[in-house]
Design a protein around this motif. Sequence first.
Motif, PDB file in Angstrom:
ATOM      1  N   TYR A  86     -28.280  18.974  43.350  1.00 28.70           N
ATOM      2  CA  TYR A  86     -28.487  18.713  42.147  1.00 28.70           C
ATOM      3  C   TYR A  86     -27.699  17.717  41.399  1.00 28.70           C
ATOM      4  CZ  TYR A  86     -29.281  19.689  37.164  1.00 28.70           C
ATOM      5  OH  TYR A  86     -29.495  19.628  35.968  1.00 28.70           O
ATOM      6  N   LEU A  87     -26.127  18.070  41.452  1.00 35.93           N
ATOM      7  CA  LEU A  87     -25.034  17.286  40.018  1.00 35.93           C
ATOM      8  C   LEU A  87     -25.183  15.611  40.964  1.00 35.93           C
ATOM      9  CD1 LEU A  87     -22.430  19.794  40.248  1.00 35.93           C
ATOM     10  CD2 LEU A  87     -23.964  19.252  38.430  1.00 35.93           C
ATOM     11  N   THR A  88     -24.922  15.462  42.548  1.00 31.39           N
ATOM     12  CA  THR A  88     -24.757  14.371  43.058  1.00 31.39           C
ATOM     13  C   THR A  88     -26.978  13.827  43.031  1.00 31.39           C
ATOM     14  OG1 THR A  88     -24.664  15.490  44.934  1.00 31.39           O
ATOM     15  CG2 THR A  88     -23.107  15.229  45.038  1.00 31.39           C
ATOM     16  N   ARG A  89     -27.507  14.525  43.647  1.00 32.32           N
ATOM     17  CA  ARG A  89     -28.881  13.636  43.897  1.00 32.32           C
ATOM     18  C   ARG A  89     -29.615  13.674  42.678  1.00 32.32           C
ATOM     19  NH1 ARG A  89     -32.015  15.539  47.363  1.00 32.32           N
ATOM     20  NH2 ARG A  89     -32.480  13.595  47.912  1.00 32.32           N
ATOM     21  N   THR A  90     -29.593  14.724  41.595  1.00 30.96           N
ATOM     22  CA  THR A  90     -30.509  14.924  40.295  1.00 30.96           C
ATOM     23  C   THR A  90     -29.647  13.615  38.988  1.00 30.96           C
ATOM     24  OG1 THR A  90     -31.620  16.852  41.383  1.00 30.96           O
ATOM     25  CG2 THR A  90     -31.912  16.096  39.018  1.00 30.96           C
ATOM     26  N   ARG A  91     -28.457  14.131  39.667  1.00 29.06           N
ATOM     27  CA  ARG A  91     -27.584  13.736  38.179  1.00 29.06           C
ATOM     28  C   ARG A  91     -27.006  12.662  38.148  1.00 29.06           C
ATOM     29  NH1 ARG A  91     -28.979  15.366  33.109  1.00 29.06           N
ATOM     30  NH2 ARG A  91     -29.792  18.421  33.416  1.00 29.06           N
ATOM     31  N   CYS A  92     -26.981  12.046  39.531  1.00 30.21           N
ATOM     32  CA  CYS A  92     -26.363  11.095  39.995  1.00 30.21           C
ATOM     33  C   CYS A  92     -24.396  11.361  39.250  1.00 30.21           C
ATOM     34  CB  CYS A  92     -26.603   9.991  39.163  1.00 30.21           C
ATOM     35  SG  CYS A  92     -27.970   9.307  38.964  1.00 30.21           S
ATOM     36  N   ILE A  93     -23.820  12.489  39.530  1.00 25.68           N
ATOM     37  CA  ILE A  93     -22.164  12.597  39.706  1.00 25.68           C
ATOM     38  C   ILE A  93     -21.856  12.361  41.049  1.00 25.68           C
ATOM     39  CG2 ILE A  93     -20.445  14.125  38.664  1.00 25.68           C
ATOM     40  CD1 ILE A  93     -22.288  13.827  36.731  1.00 25.68           C
ATOM     41  N   ASP A  94     -20.504  11.608  40.833  1.00 24.21           N
ATOM     42  CA  ASP A  94     -20.066  10.746  42.020  1.00 24.21           C
ATOM     43  C   ASP A  94     -19.880  12.141  43.146  1.00 24.21           C
ATOM     44  OD1 ASP A  94     -20.921   8.131  41.759  1.00 24.21           O
ATOM     45  OD2 ASP A  94     -18.772   7.722  41.054  1.00 24.21           O
ATOM     46  N   ARG A  95     -19.481  12.243  44.187  1.00 24.62           N
ATOM     47  CA  ARG A  95     -18.889  13.540  45.374  1.00 24.62           C
ATOM     48  C   ARG A  95     -18.016  13.746  44.870  1.00 24.62           C
ATOM     49  NH1 ARG A  95     -23.243  11.127  48.418  1.00 24.62           N
ATOM     50  NH2 ARG A  95     -24.839  12.617  48.603  1.00 24.62           N
ATOM     51  N   PHE A  96     -17.212  12.838  44.622  1.00 24.88           N
ATOM     52  CA  PHE A  96     -15.403  13.144  44.407  1.00 24.88           C
ATOM     53  C   PHE A  96     -15.190  13.675  43.142  1.00 24.88           C
ATOM     54  CE2 PHE A  96     -15.102   9.184  42.094  1.00 24.88           C
ATOM     55  CZ  PHE A  96     -14.516   9.486  41.628  1.00 24.88           C
ATOM     56  N   VAL A  97     -15.968  13.266  42.321  1.00 26.90           N
ATOM     57  CA  VAL A  97     -15.634  14.182  41.169  1.00 26.90           C
ATOM     58  C   VAL A  97     -15.891  15.122  40.933  1.00 26.90           C
ATOM     59  CG1 VAL A  97     -16.671  13.906  38.681  1.00 26.90           C
ATOM     60  CG2 VAL A  97     -15.962  11.464  39.739  1.00 26.90           C
ATOM     61  N   VAL A  98     -17.776  16.173  41.421  1.00 27.39           N
ATOM     62  CA  VAL A  98     -17.352  17.148  41.554  1.00 27.39           C
ATOM     63  C   VAL A  98     -17.146  18.103  42.657  1.00 27.39           C
ATOM     64  CG1 VAL A  98     -20.020  18.514  42.611  1.00 27.39           C
ATOM     65  CG2 VAL A  98     -19.890  17.041  41.830  1.00 27.39           C
ATOM     66  N   SER A  99     -16.262  17.245  43.552  1.00 29.61           N
ATOM     67  CA  SER A  99     -15.188  18.281  44.629  1.00 29.61           C
ATOM     68  C   SER A  99     -13.590  18.501  44.173  1.00 29.61           C
ATOM     69  CB  SER A  99     -15.510  17.226  45.845  1.00 29.61           C
ATOM     70  OG  SER A  99     -16.289  17.127  46.927  1.00 29.61           O
ATOM     71  N   PHE A 100     -13.736  17.680  42.794  1.00 32.60           N
ATOM     72  CA  PHE A 100     -12.397  17.793  42.534  1.00 32.60           C
ATOM     73  C   PHE A 100     -12.418  18.774  41.985  1.00 32.60           C
ATOM     74  CE2 PHE A 100      -9.821  17.249  38.495  1.00 32.60           C
ATOM     75  CZ  PHE A 100      -8.880  16.992  38.696  1.00 32.60           C
ATOM     76  N   PHE A 101     -14.045  18.899  41.040  1.00 37.93           N
ATOM     77  CA  PHE A 101     -13.271  20.359  39.458  1.00 37.93           C
ATOM     78  C   PHE A 101     -13.478  21.788  41.001  1.00 37.93           C
ATOM     79  CE2 PHE A 101     -13.767  16.294  36.965  1.00 37.93           C
ATOM     80  CZ  PHE A 101     -13.433  17.553  35.739  1.00 37.93           C
ATOM     81  N   ALA A 102     -14.903  21.327  42.259  1.00 38.04           N
ATOM     82  CA  ALA A 102     -14.771  22.238  42.546  1.00 38.04           C
ATOM     83  C   ALA A 102     -14.052  23.099  43.603  1.00 38.04           C
ATOM     84  CB  ALA A 102     -16.216  21.956  44.070  1.00 38.04           C
ATOM     85  N   ARG A 103     -12.402  22.102  43.612  1.00 36.56           N
ATOM     86  CA  ARG A 103     -11.599  22.890  44.173  1.00 36.56           C
ATOM     87  C   ARG A 103     -10.797  23.127  43.538  1.00 36.56           C
ATOM     88  NH1 ARG A 103     -11.861  17.126  47.558  1.00 36.56           N
ATOM     89  NH2 ARG A 103     -10.908  16.563  45.192  1.00 36.56           N
ATOM     90  N   LYS A 104     -10.840  22.696  42.387  1.00 33.99           N
ATOM     91  CA  LYS A 104     -10.059  23.612  40.896  1.00 33.99           C
ATOM     92  C   LYS A 104     -11.062  25.351  40.523  1.00 33.99           C
ATOM     93  CE  LYS A 104      -7.979  21.041  37.882  1.00 33.99           C
ATOM     94  NZ  LYS A 104      -6.481  21.136  37.843  1.00 33.99           N
ATOM     95  N   LYS A 105     -12.461  25.271  41.016  1.00 32.06           N
ATOM     96  CA  LYS A 105     -12.570  26.395  40.524  1.00 32.06           C
ATOM     97  C   LYS A 105     -13.325  26.181  39.806  1.00 32.06           C
ATOM     98  CE  LYS A 105     -10.604  29.737  44.779  1.00 32.06           C
ATOM     99  NZ  LYS A 105     -11.359  29.420  45.594  1.00 32.06           N
ATOM    100  N   MET A 106     -13.294  25.162  39.637  1.00 24.59           N
ATOM    101  CA  MET A 106     -13.994  25.109  37.969  1.00 24.59           C
ATOM    102  C   MET A 106     -15.990  24.529  38.042  1.00 24.59           C
ATOM    103  SD  MET A 106     -11.549  22.891  36.882  1.00 24.59           S
ATOM    104  CE  MET A 106     -12.731  22.480  34.687  1.00 24.59           C
ATOM    105  N   ILE A 107     -16.253  24.385  39.543  1.00 26.52           N
ATOM    106  CA  ILE A 107     -18.237  24.437  39.441  1.00 26.52           C
ATOM    107  C   ILE A 107     -18.068  25.295  40.100  1.00 26.52           C
ATOM    108  CG2 ILE A 107     -19.671  22.723  39.380  1.00 26.52           C
ATOM    109  CD1 ILE A 107     -17.913  20.380  38.429  1.00 26.52           C
ATOM    110  N   TYR A 108     -19.028  26.000  40.368  1.00 25.19           N
ATOM    111  CA  TYR A 108     -19.206  26.677  41.883  1.00 25.19           C
ATOM    112  C   TYR A 108     -21.198  26.946  41.724  1.00 25.19           C
ATOM    113  CZ  TYR A 108     -18.783  31.541  39.134  1.00 25.19           C
ATOM    114  OH  TYR A 108     -19.086  32.837  38.386  1.00 25.19           O
ATOM    115  N   GLU A 109     -21.865  27.360  42.017  1.00 26.06           N
ATOM    116  CA  GLU A 109     -23.008  27.864  42.388  1.00 26.06           C
ATOM    117  C   GLU A 109     -22.704  29.369  42.558  1.00 26.06           C
ATOM    118  OE1 GLU A 109     -26.567  27.952  45.847  1.00 26.06           O
ATOM    119  OE2 GLU A 109     -25.485  25.695  45.095  1.00 26.06           O
ATOM    120  N   ASP A 110     -24.053  29.999  41.943  1.00 24.91           N
ATOM    121  CA  ASP A 110     -23.793  32.460  41.093  1.00 24.91           C
ATOM    122  C   ASP A 110     -24.558  31.806  42.353  1.00 24.91           C
ATOM    123  OD1 ASP A 110     -26.419  31.741  40.147  1.00 24.91           O
ATOM    124  OD2 ASP A 110     -26.193  31.717  38.564  1.00 24.91           O
ATOM    125  N   VAL A 111     -24.450  33.393  42.885  1.00 24.59           N
ATOM    126  CA  VAL A 111     -25.278  33.679  43.941  1.00 24.59           C
ATOM    127  C   VAL A 111     -26.575  34.187  43.653  1.00 24.59           C
ATOM    128  CG1 VAL A 111     -24.618  36.642  43.305  1.00 24.59           C
ATOM    129  CG2 VAL A 111     -24.752  35.417  45.924  1.00 24.59           C
TER     130      VAL A 111
END
Length: 317
Positions: free
Chosen positions: A120-145
Amino acid sequence: MGYVYFTDEQKERANSVDLADFLHRQGEKLLPSGKDKRLASDRSITIRGNRWYDHACEKGGCSIDFVKMYYGKSFPDAVTMLLGGEQGQAYRPGKGQDQEPPKPFVLPEAHSNMRRVYGYLTRTRCIDRFVVSFFARKKMIYEDVKYHNAVFVGFDKDGVARHAHKRSTYTQGDGFKGNVESCDPRYSFHHIGQDDTIYVFEAPIDMLSFICIYQKDWKNHSYAALCGVSDQVILQLLSDYPNIKNIGLCLDNDDAGIQARERITKNLSERGYQNVFPLFPRLKDWNEDLQERNGQCLTQQPLKPQQETIPSAMQMT
């Protein structure tokens, strides 16, 4: 009267109801106002999707709060009205029972992966992959179950999670967005860098979009998403990080965003912060700017990382 209980799913559906469609069904007249619509009966109120803003009172929110405010409904009646008469479950209050204390803040349970959020963030919202990955690694972005929402987490200075903002990954309509119950608005989604400037946004996706547009040395700067238009997170970060001297207000380029800029600038000035400057997206918000640059990225190959620095003309004068 017994207490009426609605499930989280019912509340999310009610809060994501498109207000224009709802108001048409109530016989209300709406007037065009750019990309928003304005109530003919109260022209200070604009709506867009499931969001509303009263420019006279300088407050807004989602569908449930609108029905409570505009029609004078209680929370159960507002949810029932938005769900077309769907009822919750009624419970009798215990005799002599005091009002329950607020629930503790708890992060939504995380899914085993974040494929849907990442897409959703990379394909629909155009956020660069490395930006999403940076915050995901810091547990600041994730997907709820439970609902596969994107969850944007805010930590305090000691690394304790205090805030979480949820955004639906469904691409039809505006979708659900809102803060997790009992979160602390002083610690919404943010990144702290090393220099003396912070850039402030209404939503996490706008913050990420701005980083994608102006990537050069971006980690040196600080950024914060208000998850609304309150200035509480700005005041907290200025207290926690006294090295921050310059505040860029990067709110939406619409009536609500412009009025919020003026209000926040005034509040900061009264507290002695004079180095406050506005930055305007060319379109309505920074994600619209990013999508335009990337040619609506859903069907496009990812672009090479941008290396633009924030133009000096956009800095303080």
